[in-house]
Design a protein around this motif. Structure first.
Motif, PDB file in Angstrom:
ATOM      1  N   GLN A 247      -6.646  22.111  14.473  1.00 29.29           N
ATOM      2  CA  GLN A 247      -7.679  21.887  15.018  1.00 29.29           C
ATOM      3  C   GLN A 247      -7.707  20.934  16.217  1.00 29.29           C
ATOM      4  O   GLN A 247      -8.809  20.267  16.571  1.00 29.29           O
ATOM      5  N   GLY A 248      -6.606  20.818  16.954  1.00 25.73           N
ATOM      6  CA  GLY A 248      -6.523  20.070  18.128  1.00 25.73           C
ATOM      7  C   GLY A 248      -6.086  18.558  17.799  1.00 25.73           C
ATOM      8  O   GLY A 248      -5.697  17.603  18.647  1.00 25.73           O
ATOM      9  N   LYS A 249      -5.846  18.242  16.434  1.00 25.11           N
ATOM     10  CA  LYS A 249      -5.570  16.774  15.787  1.00 25.11           C
ATOM     11  C   LYS A 249      -4.227  17.063  14.932  1.00 25.11           C
ATOM     12  O   LYS A 249      -3.836  17.900  14.482  1.00 25.11           O
ATOM     13  N   ILE A 250      -3.621  15.852  15.213  1.00 27.00           N
ATOM     14  CA  ILE A 250      -2.386  15.632  14.050  1.00 27.00           C
ATOM     15  C   ILE A 250      -2.693  15.752  12.777  1.00 27.00           C
ATOM     16  O   ILE A 250      -3.649  15.196  12.533  1.00 27.00           O
ATOM     17  N   ASP A 251      -1.954  16.499  11.933  1.00 28.85           N
ATOM     18  CA  ASP A 251      -2.398  16.935  10.583  1.00 28.85           C
ATOM     19  C   ASP A 251      -1.617  15.920   9.572  1.00 28.85           C
ATOM     20  O   ASP A 251      -0.870  16.367   8.957  1.00 28.85           O
ATOM     21  N   VAL A 252      -2.325  14.750   9.747  1.00 35.45           N
ATOM     22  CA  VAL A 252      -2.032  13.627   8.743  1.00 35.45           C
ATOM     23  C   VAL A 252      -2.232  13.941   7.386  1.00 35.45           C
ATOM     24  O   VAL A 252      -1.227  13.983   6.670  1.00 35.45           O
ATOM     25  N   ALA A 253      -3.552  14.534   7.017  1.00 36.99           N
ATOM     26  CA  ALA A 253      -3.636  14.868   5.833  1.00 36.99           C
ATOM     27  C   ALA A 253      -2.811  16.001   4.991  1.00 36.99           C
ATOM     28  O   ALA A 253      -2.312  16.011   3.948  1.00 36.99           O
ATOM     29  N   GLY A 254      -2.305  16.835   5.954  1.00 34.58           N
ATOM     30  CA  GLY A 254      -1.423  18.011   5.330  1.00 34.58           C
ATOM     31  C   GLY A 254       0.161  17.399   5.116  1.00 34.58           C
ATOM     32  O   GLY A 254       0.664  17.767   4.413  1.00 34.58           O
ATOM     33  N   ALA A 255       0.388  16.438   6.046  1.00 37.16           N
ATOM     34  CA  ALA A 255       1.807  15.861   6.000  1.00 37.16           C
ATOM     35  C   ALA A 255       1.912  15.180   4.822  1.00 37.16           C
ATOM     36  O   ALA A 255       2.739  14.937   3.905  1.00 37.16           O
TER      37      ALA A 255
ATOM     38  N   GLY B 202      -0.217  15.319   1.957  1.00 36.66           N
ATOM     39  CA  GLY B 202      -0.645  16.092   0.889  1.00 36.66           C
ATOM     40  C   GLY B 202      -1.885  15.777   0.198  1.00 36.66           C
ATOM     41  O   GLY B 202      -2.247  14.690   0.452  1.00 36.66           O
ATOM     42  N   HIS B 203      -2.743  16.908  -0.406  1.00 37.74           N
ATOM     43  CA  HIS B 203      -3.988  16.705  -0.616  1.00 37.74           C
ATOM     44  C   HIS B 203      -4.155  16.230  -2.342  1.00 37.74           C
ATOM     45  O   HIS B 203      -4.910  15.785  -2.683  1.00 37.74           O
ATOM     46  N   ALA B 204      -2.901  16.391  -2.967  1.00 41.51           N
ATOM     47  CA  ALA B 204      -2.791  16.108  -4.252  1.00 41.51           C
ATOM     48  C   ALA B 204      -1.813  14.753  -4.399  1.00 41.51           C
ATOM     49  O   ALA B 204      -0.689  14.940  -4.094  1.00 41.51           O
TER      50      ALA B 204
ATOM     51  N   GLN C  54      -6.799   8.548  -7.054  1.00 43.65           N
ATOM     52  CA  GLN C  54      -6.330   9.602  -6.347  1.00 43.65           C
ATOM     53  C   GLN C  54      -6.554   9.866  -5.074  1.00 43.65           C
ATOM     54  O   GLN C  54      -7.591   9.190  -4.459  1.00 43.65           O
ATOM     55  N   LEU C  55      -5.802  10.381  -4.283  1.00 46.38           N
ATOM     56  CA  LEU C  55      -5.975  10.691  -2.866  1.00 46.38           C
ATOM     57  C   LEU C  55      -7.487  11.208  -2.769  1.00 46.38           C
ATOM     58  O   LEU C  55      -7.729  12.282  -3.173  1.00 46.38           O
ATOM     59  N   TYR C  56      -8.366  10.829  -1.613  1.00 44.90           N
ATOM     60  CA  TYR C  56      -9.754  11.236  -1.619  1.00 44.90           C
ATOM     61  C   TYR C  56      -9.582  12.147  -0.374  1.00 44.90           C
ATOM     62  O   TYR C  56     -10.209  13.405  -0.603  1.00 44.90           O
ATOM     63  N   THR C  57      -8.979  12.194   0.860  1.00 46.69           N
ATOM     64  CA  THR C  57      -9.210  12.950   1.895  1.00 46.69           C
ATOM     65  C   THR C  57      -7.586  12.931   2.508  1.00 46.69           C
ATOM     66  O   THR C  57      -7.378  14.056   3.233  1.00 46.69           O
ATOM     67  N   SER C  58      -6.897  11.986   1.926  1.00 48.27           N
ATOM     68  CA  SER C  58      -5.277  12.085   2.652  1.00 48.27           C
ATOM     69  C   SER C  58      -5.430  11.587   4.050  1.00 48.27           C
ATOM     70  O   SER C  58      -4.281  11.875   4.668  1.00 48.27           O
ATOM     71  N   GLU C  59      -6.624  11.438   4.730  1.00 49.66           N
ATOM     72  CA  GLU C  59      -6.555  10.666   5.876  1.00 49.66           C
ATOM     73  C   GLU C  59      -6.175   9.253   6.319  1.00 49.66           C
ATOM     74  O   GLU C  59      -6.189   8.912   7.082  1.00 49.66           O
ATOM     75  N   VAL C  60      -6.045   8.712   5.287  1.00 48.32           N
ATOM     76  CA  VAL C  60      -5.707   7.283   4.951  1.00 48.32           C
ATOM     77  C   VAL C  60      -6.870   6.461   5.141  1.00 48.32           C
ATOM     78  O   VAL C  60      -7.147   5.483   4.045  1.00 48.32           O
ATOM     79  N   ALA C  61      -7.632   6.393   6.299  1.00 56.76           N
ATOM     80  CA  ALA C  61      -9.030   5.408   6.283  1.00 56.76           C
ATOM     81  C   ALA C  61      -9.784   5.702   4.955  1.00 56.76           C
ATOM     82  O   ALA C  61     -10.295   4.766   4.509  1.00 56.76           O
ATOM     83  N   GLU C  62     -10.139   6.772   4.913  1.00 55.28           N
ATOM     84  CA  GLU C  62     -11.166   7.128   3.965  1.00 55.28           C
ATOM     85  C   GLU C  62     -10.606   6.875   2.455  1.00 55.28           C
ATOM     86  O   GLU C  62     -11.266   6.377   1.466  1.00 55.28           O
TER      87      GLU C  62
ATOM     88  N   VAL D 216       0.927  -1.201   0.051  1.00 59.28           N
ATOM     89  CA  VAL D 216      -0.084  -0.029   0.005  1.00 59.28           C
ATOM     90  C   VAL D 216       0.801   1.145   0.003  1.00 59.28           C
ATOM     91  O   VAL D 216       1.550   1.460   0.802  1.00 59.28           O
ATOM     92  N   LYS D 217       0.781   1.899  -1.101  1.00 61.47           N
ATOM     93  CA  LYS D 217       1.606   3.260  -1.074  1.00 61.47           C
ATOM     94  C   LYS D 217       0.952   4.680  -1.408  1.00 61.47           C
ATOM     95  O   LYS D 217       0.171   4.552  -2.220  1.00 61.47           O
ATOM     96  N   PHE D 218       1.331   5.338  -0.507  1.00 64.97           N
ATOM     97  CA  PHE D 218       0.744   6.739  -0.446  1.00 64.97           C
ATOM     98  C   PHE D 218       1.672   7.790  -0.972  1.00 64.97           C
ATOM     99  O   PHE D 218       3.057   7.780  -0.325  1.00 64.97           O
ATOM    100  N   GLU D 219       1.482   8.446  -2.148  1.00 59.10           N
ATOM    101  CA  GLU D 219       2.573   9.440  -2.569  1.00 59.10           C
ATOM    102  C   GLU D 219       1.586  10.701  -2.671  1.00 59.10           C
ATOM    103  O   GLU D 219       0.773  10.675  -3.660  1.00 59.10           O
ATOM    104  N   GLY D 220       1.820  11.548  -1.999  1.00 58.36           N
ATOM    105  CA  GLY D 220       1.339  12.892  -1.936  1.00 58.36           C
ATOM    106  C   GLY D 220       2.338  13.939  -2.285  1.00 58.36           C
ATOM    107  O   GLY D 220       3.226  14.041  -2.266  1.00 58.36           O
ATOM    108  N   ASN D 221       1.590  15.405  -2.385  1.00 56.07           N
ATOM    109  CA  ASN D 221       2.526  16.519  -2.395  1.00 56.07           C
ATOM    110  C   ASN D 221       2.749  17.184  -1.051  1.00 56.07           C
ATOM    111  O   ASN D 221       3.502  18.354  -1.011  1.00 56.07           O
ATOM    112  N   GLY D 222       2.859  16.316  -0.005  1.00 54.62           N
ATOM    113  CA  GLY D 222       3.185  16.967   1.136  1.00 54.62           C
ATOM    114  C   GLY D 222       4.531  16.546   1.606  1.00 54.62           C
ATOM    115  O   GLY D 222       4.979  15.912   0.909  1.00 54.62           O
ATOM    116  N   PRO D 223       5.105  17.131   2.929  1.00 57.79           N
ATOM    117  CA  PRO D 223       6.381  16.737   2.919  1.00 57.79           C
ATOM    118  C   PRO D 223       6.869  15.448   3.353  1.00 57.79           C
ATOM    119  O   PRO D 223       7.873  15.123   3.546  1.00 57.79           O
TER     120      PRO D 223
END
Length: 293
Positions: free
Chosen positions: A101-109, A111-113, A133-141, A65-72
């Motif tokens: 918003q008080g939560k770890i920013d997984v989606a930002g890390a 990347g949304h694209a 394509q990445l949907y929410t970048s929160e992994v589960a979704e 399972v590989k996630f490749e996004g434009n985040g850091p």
């Protein structure tokens, strides 16, 4: 609690579900890579998701399972075998973002694209590969979206990783629920499941309160009869070895291997998954070179 997974099937045969706890294996992988709080949360979710997906395979098969996004974080890759062996790594483990918003920013890390790619080694000539394509970048979704879009299996996925301030993992796990054909014949049960999933506290909250895979599934399937099909352990396990690293060196090709022999007394090769280091002295490199010739 040792890491393990439980797989069930509804009595009607049209809904299957899996739940797991992965705290120990996620903690070991993240510690091996020196992952930050943010990177640990992201890597832990992908490791847990891959463990759930691996449990759907037949003996001897494997999923990547590989996630490749434009985040850091750049890239996250996890592999899981049907046996319960899981491994993975993150491209830039030192990345740590402020809370959102008080939560770890997984989606930002992440990347949304970008893309989620699932490769299955089914012991056939060519591996099966699906990309969305990445949907929410929160992994589960994103994993649920992959199943629905690429494999046409309506799915719900919940993943949770609780990372302490010192980056230690104190709770990790998740669930995967899938509607099997003909799903439309049992719409009421599926609707009830969806409502219960939305009403269920976060996976990490339940795990920290002592929930097990069994109690998690019992909560979700409160009024839906089911049978437990399988319970098996999950663990971190890497497949690297010195012979495999030799193959990696050979894959460099004749020219690059000649350059290594001429320039260095020894070469160190590190496994991306477990960070194990393998040393090759000049005589070993020359032996590999002769093998190529």
């Amino acid at each position: 609690m040792n890491d393990y997974l439980v797989r069930i099937l509804s009595d009607t045969g049209n809904i299957r579900a899996l739940a797991c706890v992965t705290t120990n294996l996620v903690n070991e992988v993240c510690q091996r890579h020196g992952a930050s709080v943010t990177a640990s949360a992201a890597l832990g979710r992908v490791l847990t998701g891959s463990a759930l997906m691996g449990a759907l395979l037949k003996p001897g098969q494997r999923v990547a399972v590989k996630f490749e996004g434009n985040g850091p974080l750049k890239k996250i890759l996890a592999e899981a075998e049907s046996s319960g062996a899981v491994r993975g790594y993150v491209g830039v483990p030192q990345v740590d973002l402020p809370l959102k918003q008080g939560k770890i920013d997984v989606a930002g890390a992440i990347g949304h694209a970008g893309f989620l790619t699932v490769s299955k080694d089914l012991r056939l000539k060519e591996p099966y590969k699906g990309t969305v394509q990445l949907y929410t970048s929160e992994v589960a979704e994103d994993i649920a979206y992959y199943f629905t879009e690429s494999e046409q299996i309506p799915s719900a996925v919940g993943l949770g990783v609780y990372v302490e301030p010192d980056a230690r993992i104190s709770a990790a796990g998740g669930f995967l629920i899938q509607a099997l054909p003909p799903a439309e014949e049992h719409g009421e049960a599926l609707d009830a499941l969806v409502k219960r999933i939305h009403a269920t506290p976060l996976v990490t909250e339940l795990l920290r309160e002592g929930a097990t895979p069994e109690t998690l599934l019992a909560r979700l399937f409160a009024d839906i009869p089911y049978e437990i099909l399988e319970t098996h352990p999950l663990n971190f396990q890497c497949s690297c070895s010195k012979p495999r690293m030799e193959q990696a060196l050979i894959a460099l090709g004749h020219q690059d291997l000649v350059a290594l022999v001429q320039e260095r007394e020894k070469v160190e090769v590190m496994c991306e998954f477990c960070r194990e280091r393998y040393l090759f002295d000049r005589s070993e490199l020359e032996r590999l070179l002769k093998g190529i010739q």
